[in-house]
Design an enzyme around this catalytic site. Structure first.
Site, PDB file in Angstrom:
ATOM      1  N   GLU A  17       6.179  -5.674   8.617  1.00  0.00           N
ATOM      2  CA  GLU A  17       5.472  -5.242   7.584  1.00  0.00           C
ATOM      3  C   GLU A  17       5.926  -3.715   6.909  1.00  0.00           C
ATOM      4  O   GLU A  17       4.973  -2.866   7.053  1.00  0.00           O
ATOM      5  CB  GLU A  17       3.869  -5.704   7.129  1.00  0.00           C
ATOM      6  CG  GLU A  17       3.701  -6.542   7.813  1.00  0.00           C
ATOM      7  CD  GLU A  17       2.239  -6.815   8.541  1.00  0.00           C
ATOM      8  OE1 GLU A  17       1.694  -5.595   8.925  1.00  0.00           O
ATOM      9  OE2 GLU A  17       1.618  -7.376   8.911  1.00  0.00           O
ATOM     10  N   HIS A  35       1.038  -3.999  15.461  1.00  0.00           N
ATOM     11  CA  HIS A  35       1.781  -2.038  14.753  1.00  0.00           C
ATOM     12  C   HIS A  35       1.909  -1.677  15.556  1.00  0.00           C
ATOM     13  O   HIS A  35       0.794  -0.707  16.369  1.00  0.00           O
ATOM     14  CB  HIS A  35       1.182  -2.234  13.304  1.00  0.00           C
ATOM     15  CG  HIS A  35       1.464  -1.435  12.471  1.00  0.00           C
ATOM     16  ND1 HIS A  35       2.278   0.482  12.727  1.00  0.00           N
ATOM     17  CD2 HIS A  35       1.839  -1.438  10.435  1.00  0.00           C
ATOM     18  CE1 HIS A  35       2.670   0.467  11.577  1.00  0.00           C
ATOM     19  NE2 HIS A  35       2.545  -0.339  10.560  1.00  0.00           N
ATOM     20  N   LYS A  91       1.006  -1.185  -0.055  1.00  0.00           N
ATOM     21  CA  LYS A  91       0.129   0.614  -0.511  1.00  0.00           C
ATOM     22  C   LYS A  91       0.789   1.394   0.149  1.00  0.00           C
ATOM     23  O   LYS A  91       0.339   2.325  -0.719  1.00  0.00           O
ATOM     24  CB  LYS A  91      -0.614  -0.098   1.537  1.00  0.00           C
ATOM     25  CG  LYS A  91      -0.366  -0.038   2.539  1.00  0.00           C
ATOM     26  CD  LYS A  91      -1.572  -0.456   3.548  1.00  0.00           C
ATOM     27  CE  LYS A  91      -1.624  -1.473   4.067  1.00  0.00           C
ATOM     28  NZ  LYS A  91      -0.605  -2.141   4.474  1.00  0.00           N
TER      29      LYS A  91
HETATM   30  C1  PLP Z   1      -1.292  -3.706   8.530  1.00  0.00           C
HETATM   31  C2  PLP Z   1      -0.078  -2.677   8.512  1.00  0.00           C
HETATM   32  N1  PLP Z   1       0.910  -2.892   7.741  1.00  0.00           N
HETATM   33  C3  PLP Z   1       1.673  -2.383   7.808  1.00  0.00           C
HETATM   34  C4  PLP Z   1       1.732  -0.815   7.829  1.00  0.00           C
HETATM   35  C5  PLP Z   1       2.710  -0.056   6.719  1.00  0.00           C
HETATM   36  O1  PLP Z   1       3.292   0.913   7.750  1.00  0.00           O
HETATM   37  P1  PLP Z   1       4.866   1.794   7.530  1.00  0.00           P
HETATM   38  O2  PLP Z   1       4.651   2.335   5.769  1.00  0.00           O
HETATM   39  O3  PLP Z   1       5.100   2.445   8.316  1.00  0.00           O
HETATM   40  O4  PLP Z   1       5.883   0.859   7.391  1.00  0.00           O
HETATM   41  C6  PLP Z   1       0.221  -0.426   7.381  1.00  0.00           C
HETATM   42  C7  PLP Z   1       0.443   0.895   7.103  1.00  0.00           C
HETATM   43  O5  PLP Z   1      -0.571   1.761   7.767  1.00  0.00           O
HETATM   44  C8  PLP Z   1      -0.073  -1.333   8.124  1.00  0.00           C
HETATM   45  O6  PLP Z   1      -1.807  -1.154   8.591  1.00  0.00           O
END
Ligand code: PLP
Length: 426
Positions: free
Chosen positions: A273, A196, A68
């Site tokens: 993640e 998270h 994402k």
């Molecule tokens: C479930 C989950 N995992 C991973 C991420 C990635 O977070 P980041 O880009 O801060 O590493 C997000 C971000 O919203 C998330 O909601």
């Protein structure tokens, strides 16, 4: 092959060409077409370096890149080449990952509130690992994907994070027993725990507590007869070099907590993640000043004609809140908006207000920034702009994206640039 120019629209930086040369050429090329389209340039070497840093700093933790954050094809292909797994949050993201050849068992469907049709799509395509945090989700999964391998997401203390998620997602510890009992009744397979800690975490001890909480949930689940084999420590790791808590500092605490609560011989697989960690610093945005207003301060009467304090500059960029820069407006305490001039410019500097291009007055990027005087047609560059920018562009936005690799980073002996993109309309 994965990163071949044909597959990724990559342009190779050869003959000692630098990224600045590339930006210069691109701007010249746009000018010759009478265009001032904003564009991104991404350094894939930076991503490769990040990966090597991850492997040495968090050796027990396998990264599952959070798609994402930035799903530009060249980014995804780089991550595939590096051998990471993927965190997908929707059917569309799963589709995209599978279409690029990612194996279903390298995907975690890491969203606790999923549409039924998306769960069914995951099942049909062999994506079995997914998160949940409520009874309703369990019931839904038992209908749509009864053989899923479930990961219970718990809420953790994210009060020291700039971007907090635990108010929206994650089961409270007090509800875990009941939730796992319900999974048993539904004959579902729970294999692990995720959390998270929020993004931009300024207090590494939050990770220690979260890992201790996960251990507690493992113990409850094991007592209920589940075979718990996976711990997912989520995302949130900074990808910038100027954030107040470094990746290394956070990792040290994580490694210590893992050794204490999940020692190597526990045979628990540890994954994470990360999103922003991989892409944040590799992208630079080039945006054009399409309009300018000079606001004179009548109250000041100075003898100096060119007094930098008697005027405020207003610049209107062709990217903004409704383009790719919503994170800068929405999360100013995390994202630093520090644009700099494409061409070197010298004093004096003026207080500058920088707006996005739309008719909306909330489309403001900064109102207290000091820059040398700029003119319509000049370009501003914005570093550290790879996370949640390109991926959050509205339909109005057609951003161009140029991605390059240099040969600095072995073992990817490429030296190339990718150009993807669109311009922004308003
Ligand atoms: C479930 C989950 N995992 C991973 C991420 C990635 O977070 P980041 O880009 O801060 O590493 C997000 C971000 O919203 C998330 O909601």
């Amino acid at each position: 092959n994965i990163l071949s120019p044909e597959n990724c629209d990559i342009e190779i930086l050869d003959n000692g060409r630098t990224i600045n040369d590339f930006i210069d050429n691109k701007i010249e090329e746009l000018g010759s077409k009478d265009s001032e389209q904003p564009f991104y340039v991404a350094n894939l070497d930076d991503m490769v370096k990040k990966h090597l840093r991850w492997l040495t700093t968090l050796p027990r933790v396998k990264p599952f890149y959070a798609l994402k954050c930035n799903s530009s094809p060249a980014v995804l292909r780089t991550m595939i080449a590096l051998g990471t797994g993927f965190d997908c949050a929707s059917k569309g993201e799963i589709q995209l990952a599978l279409s690029l050849g990612v194996a279903p068992d390298k995907i975690i469907y890491a969203h606790t509130t999923k549409a039924r049709s998306h769960i069914k799509y995951a099942r049909t395509h062999g994506v079995n690992m997914m998160t949940f945090d409520s009874e309703d989700e369990l019931v839904k999964i038992s209908f749509c994907h009864p053989t899923a391998r479930l990961v219970l997401r718990i809420a953790v203390d994210d009060t020291c994070s700039v971007i907090r998620l635990s108010s929206k997602f994650g089961a409270r510890l007090g509800t875990v027993n009941k939730l796992l009992g319900r999974a048993r009744e539904l004959d579902l397979d729970v294999i692990g725990v995720s959390f998270h800690a929020g993004s931009g975490c300024t207090e590494s001890s939050a990770f220690k507590q979260a890992i201790a909480d996960a251990r507690h949930v493992f113990d409850i689940a094991n007592k209920l007869g589940f075979q718990m084999t996976l711990l997912d420590i989520g995302g949130g790791f900074t990808g910038r070099n100027d954030f107040k808590v470094t990746f290394e500092e956070v990792s040290e605490v994580i490694n210590g907590a893992l050794d204490e609560y999940f020692p190597s011989d526990s045979e628990v697989e540890i994954i994470a993640e990360p999103g922003r960690y991989y892409v944040e610093s590799s992208f630079t945005l080039a945006a054009n000043i399409i309009a300018k207003r000079v606001i004179l301060d009548d109250t000041e009467h100075s003898d100096i004609v060119e007094n930098s304090r008697d005027r405020t500059m207003m610049y209107y960029l062709n990217d903004g809140l409704y383009g790719s820069l919503s994170p800068i407006v929405d999360e100013p305490s995390y994202y630093k908006f520090e644009p700099y001039c494409h061409r070197v410019n010298i004093d004096p500097v003026y207080q500058s207000i920088i707006w996005g291009p739309t008719c909306d007055s909330t489309d403001k990027l900064t109102d207290d920034y000091w820059l040398p005087e700029l003119h319509v047609g000049d370009w501003l560059l914005i570093d550290n702009s790879g996370a949640y920018t390109v991926s959050l562009c509205t339909e109005y936005c057609e951003i161009k994206c140029c991605i390059y690799l240099t040969e600095l980073c072995q073992p990817v002996p490429l030296n190339c640039v990718v150009y993807i993109g669109k311009a922004m309309y308003y």
